[in-house]
Design a protein around this motif. Structure first.
Motif, PDB file in Angstrom:
ATOM      1  N   GLY A  80       0.816  -1.210   0.000  1.00 38.92           N
ATOM      2  CA  GLY A  80       0.000   0.000   0.000  1.00 38.92           C
ATOM      3  C   GLY A  80       0.844   1.251   0.000  1.00 38.92           C
ATOM      4  N   THR A  81       1.966   1.205   0.702  1.00 44.02           N
ATOM      5  CA  THR A  81       2.891   2.338   0.701  1.00 44.02           C
ATOM      6  C   THR A  81       3.431   2.588  -0.695  1.00 44.02           C
ATOM      7  N   ALA A  82       3.705   1.508  -1.428  1.00 36.99           N
ATOM      8  CA  ALA A  82       4.188   1.651  -2.798  1.00 36.99           C
ATOM      9  C   ALA A  82       3.155   2.367  -3.658  1.00 36.99           C
ATOM     10  N   LEU A  83       1.882   2.078  -3.457  1.00 37.83           N
ATOM     11  CA  LEU A  83       0.834   2.750  -4.223  1.00 37.83           C
ATOM     12  C   LEU A  83       0.759   4.230  -3.864  1.00 37.83           C
ATOM     13  N   LYS A  84       0.859   4.532  -2.597  1.00 34.68           N
ATOM     14  CA  LYS A  84       0.810   5.937  -2.173  1.00 34.68           C
ATOM     15  C   LYS A  84       2.009   6.720  -2.695  1.00 34.68           C
ATOM     16  N   ALA A  85       3.064   6.003  -3.007  1.00 29.83           N
ATOM     17  CA  ALA A  85       4.258   6.643  -3.573  1.00 29.83           C
ATOM     18  C   ALA A  85       4.186   6.695  -5.091  1.00 29.83           C
ATOM     19  N   ARG A  86       2.981   6.538  -5.650  1.00 35.79           N
ATOM     20  CA  ARG A  86       2.688   6.747  -7.067  1.00 35.79           C
ATOM     21  C   ARG A  86       2.989   5.553  -7.967  1.00 35.79           C
ATOM     22  N   ALA A  87       3.234   4.386  -7.408  1.00 32.56           N
ATOM     23  CA  ALA A  87       3.304   3.198  -8.256  1.00 32.56           C
ATOM     24  C   ALA A  87       1.875   2.852  -8.679  1.00 32.56           C
ATOM     25  N   ARG A  88       1.702   2.438  -9.927  1.00 33.87           N
ATOM     26  CA  ARG A  88       0.352   2.157 -10.423  1.00 33.87           C
ATOM     27  C   ARG A  88      -0.266   0.934  -9.749  1.00 33.87           C
ATOM     28  N   SER A  89       0.530  -0.091  -9.559  1.00 32.46           N
ATOM     29  CA  SER A  89       0.014  -1.285  -8.904  1.00 32.46           C
ATOM     30  C   SER A  89       1.139  -1.969  -8.149  1.00 32.46           C
ATOM     31  N   ALA A  90       0.745  -2.787  -7.171  1.00 29.74           N
ATOM     32  CA  ALA A  90       1.715  -3.495  -6.342  1.00 29.74           C
ATOM     33  C   ALA A  90       1.255  -4.933  -6.161  1.00 29.74           C
ATOM     34  N   LEU A  91       2.214  -5.832  -6.204  1.00 29.39           N
ATOM     35  CA  LEU A  91       1.949  -7.247  -5.959  1.00 29.39           C
ATOM     36  C   LEU A  91       2.674  -7.635  -4.690  1.00 29.39           C
ATOM     37  N   GLY A  92       1.942  -8.149  -3.711  1.00 30.94           N
ATOM     38  CA  GLY A  92       2.536  -8.511  -2.433  1.00 30.94           C
ATOM     39  C   GLY A  92       1.962  -9.808  -1.914  1.00 30.94           C
ATOM     40  N   THR A  93       2.269 -10.132  -0.663  1.00 30.19           N
ATOM     41  CA  THR A  93       1.790 -11.357  -0.047  1.00 30.19           C
ATOM     42  C   THR A  93       1.164 -11.049   1.303  1.00 30.19           C
ATOM     43  N   LEU A  94       0.233 -11.893   1.711  1.00 29.61           N
ATOM     44  CA  LEU A  94      -0.523 -11.659   2.929  1.00 29.61           C
ATOM     45  C   LEU A  94       0.009 -12.412   4.144  1.00 29.61           C
ATOM     46  N   TRP A  95       0.840 -13.415   3.912  1.00 26.89           N
ATOM     47  CA  TRP A  95       1.432 -14.152   5.031  1.00 26.89           C
ATOM     48  C   TRP A  95       2.754 -14.756   4.571  1.00 26.89           C
ATOM     49  N   PRO A  96       3.564 -15.300   5.505  1.00 26.70           N
ATOM     50  CA  PRO A  96       4.833 -15.914   5.112  1.00 26.70           C
ATOM     51  C   PRO A  96       4.612 -16.970   4.043  1.00 26.70           C
ATOM     52  N   VAL A  97       5.381 -16.880   2.974  1.00 27.90           N
ATOM     53  CA  VAL A  97       5.141 -17.742   1.820  1.00 27.90           C
ATOM     54  C   VAL A  97       6.226 -18.803   1.677  1.00 27.90           C
ATOM     55  N   SER A  98       5.861 -19.901   1.056  1.00 23.22           N
ATOM     56  CA  SER A  98       6.816 -20.945   0.712  1.00 23.22           C
ATOM     57  C   SER A  98       7.783 -20.414  -0.339  1.00 23.22           C
ATOM     58  N   ASP A  99       9.073 -20.639  -0.131  1.00 25.86           N
ATOM     59  CA  ASP A  99      10.088 -20.190  -1.081  1.00 25.86           C
ATOM     60  C   ASP A  99       9.833 -20.798  -2.461  1.00 25.86           C
ATOM     61  N   ASP A 100       9.499 -22.076  -2.487  1.00 25.77           N
ATOM     62  CA  ASP A 100       9.229 -22.759  -3.749  1.00 25.77           C
ATOM     63  C   ASP A 100       7.995 -22.168  -4.437  1.00 25.77           C
ATOM     64  N   ALA A 101       6.923 -21.953  -3.660  1.00 23.86           N
ATOM     65  CA  ALA A 101       5.695 -21.405  -4.238  1.00 23.86           C
ATOM     66  C   ALA A 101       5.917 -19.999  -4.770  1.00 23.86           C
ATOM     67  N   ALA A 102       6.690 -19.202  -4.043  1.00 25.19           N
ATOM     68  CA  ALA A 102       6.915 -17.814  -4.450  1.00 25.19           C
ATOM     69  C   ALA A 102       7.646 -17.753  -5.790  1.00 25.19           C
ATOM     70  N   HIS A 103       8.704 -18.524  -5.944  1.00 24.91           N
ATOM     71  CA  HIS A 103       9.460 -18.411  -7.202  1.00 24.91           C
ATOM     72  C   HIS A 103       8.657 -18.963  -8.378  1.00 24.91           C
ATOM     73  N   ARG A 104       7.790 -19.946  -8.131  1.00 27.91           N
ATOM     74  CA  ARG A 104       6.956 -20.482  -9.213  1.00 27.91           C
ATOM     75  C   ARG A 104       5.901 -19.466  -9.646  1.00 27.91           C
ATOM     76  N   VAL A 105       5.227 -18.850  -8.678  1.00 27.32           N
ATOM     77  CA  VAL A 105       4.177 -17.882  -9.016  1.00 27.32           C
ATOM     78  C   VAL A 105       4.775 -16.639  -9.668  1.00 27.32           C
ATOM     79  N   MET A 106       5.862 -16.121  -9.113  1.00 23.64           N
ATOM     80  CA  MET A 106       6.458 -14.914  -9.679  1.00 23.64           C
ATOM     81  C   MET A 106       7.017 -15.163 -11.081  1.00 23.64           C
ATOM     82  N   SER A 107       7.668 -16.291 -11.269  1.00 24.69           N
ATOM     83  CA  SER A 107       8.203 -16.611 -12.594  1.00 24.69           C
ATOM     84  C   SER A 107       7.072 -16.741 -13.610  1.00 24.69           C
ATOM     85  N   GLY A 108       5.991 -17.415 -13.216  1.00 24.70           N
ATOM     86  CA  GLY A 108       4.856 -17.576 -14.115  1.00 24.70           C
ATOM     87  C   GLY A 108       4.141 -16.275 -14.399  1.00 24.70           C
ATOM     88  N   PHE A 109       4.058 -15.422 -13.406  1.00 27.41           N
ATOM     89  CA  PHE A 109       3.404 -14.124 -13.555  1.00 27.41           C
ATOM     90  C   PHE A 109       4.127 -13.264 -14.602  1.00 27.41           C
TER      91      PHE A 109
END
Length: 264
Positions: free
Chosen positions: A191-220
């Motif tokens: 949310g801070t990134a948005l207030k600093a004029r970034a159009r959109s931000a992608l974040g996470t809501l809780w501690p994430v699995s390292d494996d899951a994070a790299h798979r989702v981000m790479s696919g995204f």
């Protein structure tokens, strides 16, 4: 997720006007797979959240003095616990499909990040590391290789003047709990990134699995680079790809990723 692509728009005041022009965005891709001197900047409370307190199960776990007198020899254990092998894979995969600058491990210092954001124009900013959301701006941060990037520091960097006045189209904070908030920042560092004029931000809501994070981000990012999809559609498809894998059906793995702001 299997029926809808969902994004969060916290308010019309944070929704930018339509984009002008098009073209491939230059990216700043930064990540920490192996921590450096930043481990010396961590508070006792953060270390306690990473390592089990010294002592047996009955006595020392609630003893503040025992936690604070942890011997220096546990440094290697702390570094091992903070290692994120998936970050290196994530950064390499994104760099293959997004043109731009890569800062990884020793290259991902706070000074290097500041220099890039203040002197060069990046339409996409991707940061993969550990994130901690505390009860104040000073205790909310993302780890670089050598130092801590605070919530206020992130906002200051994103608000600084850039060459050509090109806005940040997308900032991705691939770190634990980056979209979780409190009364000061209801949507956390994202949310801070948005207030600093970034159009959109992608974040996470809780501690994430390292494996899951790299798979989702790479696919995204792969889908964004292919074109023909909105940002939220690209995220949904990457999450569905993860959901289809064995032992990744639990929401813990695929559900924490959240797109905030401009979903187009």
């Amino acid at each position: 997720l299997q029926r809808l692509a969902v994004a969060t728009v916290p308010g019309l005041s944070l929704t930018p006007a339509p984009r002008e022009g098009s073209g491939q965005l230059q990216a700043l891709i930064a990540g920490m797979s192996e921590p450096g001197p930043v481990v010396d900047k961590l508070s006792a409370e953060v270390i306690d959240a990473v390592l089990e307190p010294v002592g047996d199960d009955k006595g020392d776990k609630g003893d503040k003095s025992a936690r604070q007198t942890r011997p220096a020899t546990r440094g290697p254990e702390l570094r091992e616990a903070l290692a994120l092998p998936g970050v290196k894979i994530e950064i390499e995969n994104i760099a293959r499909v997004m043109p731009g600058t890569v800062l990884l491990d020793k290259g991902f210092t706070l000074a290097a990040l500041q220099q890039q954001l203040r002197t060069r124009s990046h339409g996409v900013v991707h940061i993969a590391s550990h994130g901690v959301f505390g009860d104040s701006a000073d205790t909310t941060f993302i780890m670089t290789y050598d130092d801590l990037l605070t919530l206020d520091g992130l906002q200051s960097l994103l608000r600084s003047d850039r060459p050509g006045s090109t806005p940040v189209e997308l900032i991705t904070l691939s770190a634990c709990q980056t979209a979780e908030g409190d009364d000061r920042a209801p949507l956390g560092m994202s949310g801070t990134a948005l207030k600093a004029r970034a159009r959109s931000a992608l974040g996470t809501l809780w501690p994430v699995s390292d494996d899951a994070a790299h798979r989702v981000m790479s696919g995204f990012y792969k889908r964004l680079a292919e074109g023909g999809r909105s940002r939220v559609q690209a995220l949904r498809e990457a999450q569905l790809e993860l959901l289809a894998l064995p032992n990744r059906q639990h929401p813990f793995y695929w559900a924490p990723f959240i797109l905030i702001g401009d979903w187009q």
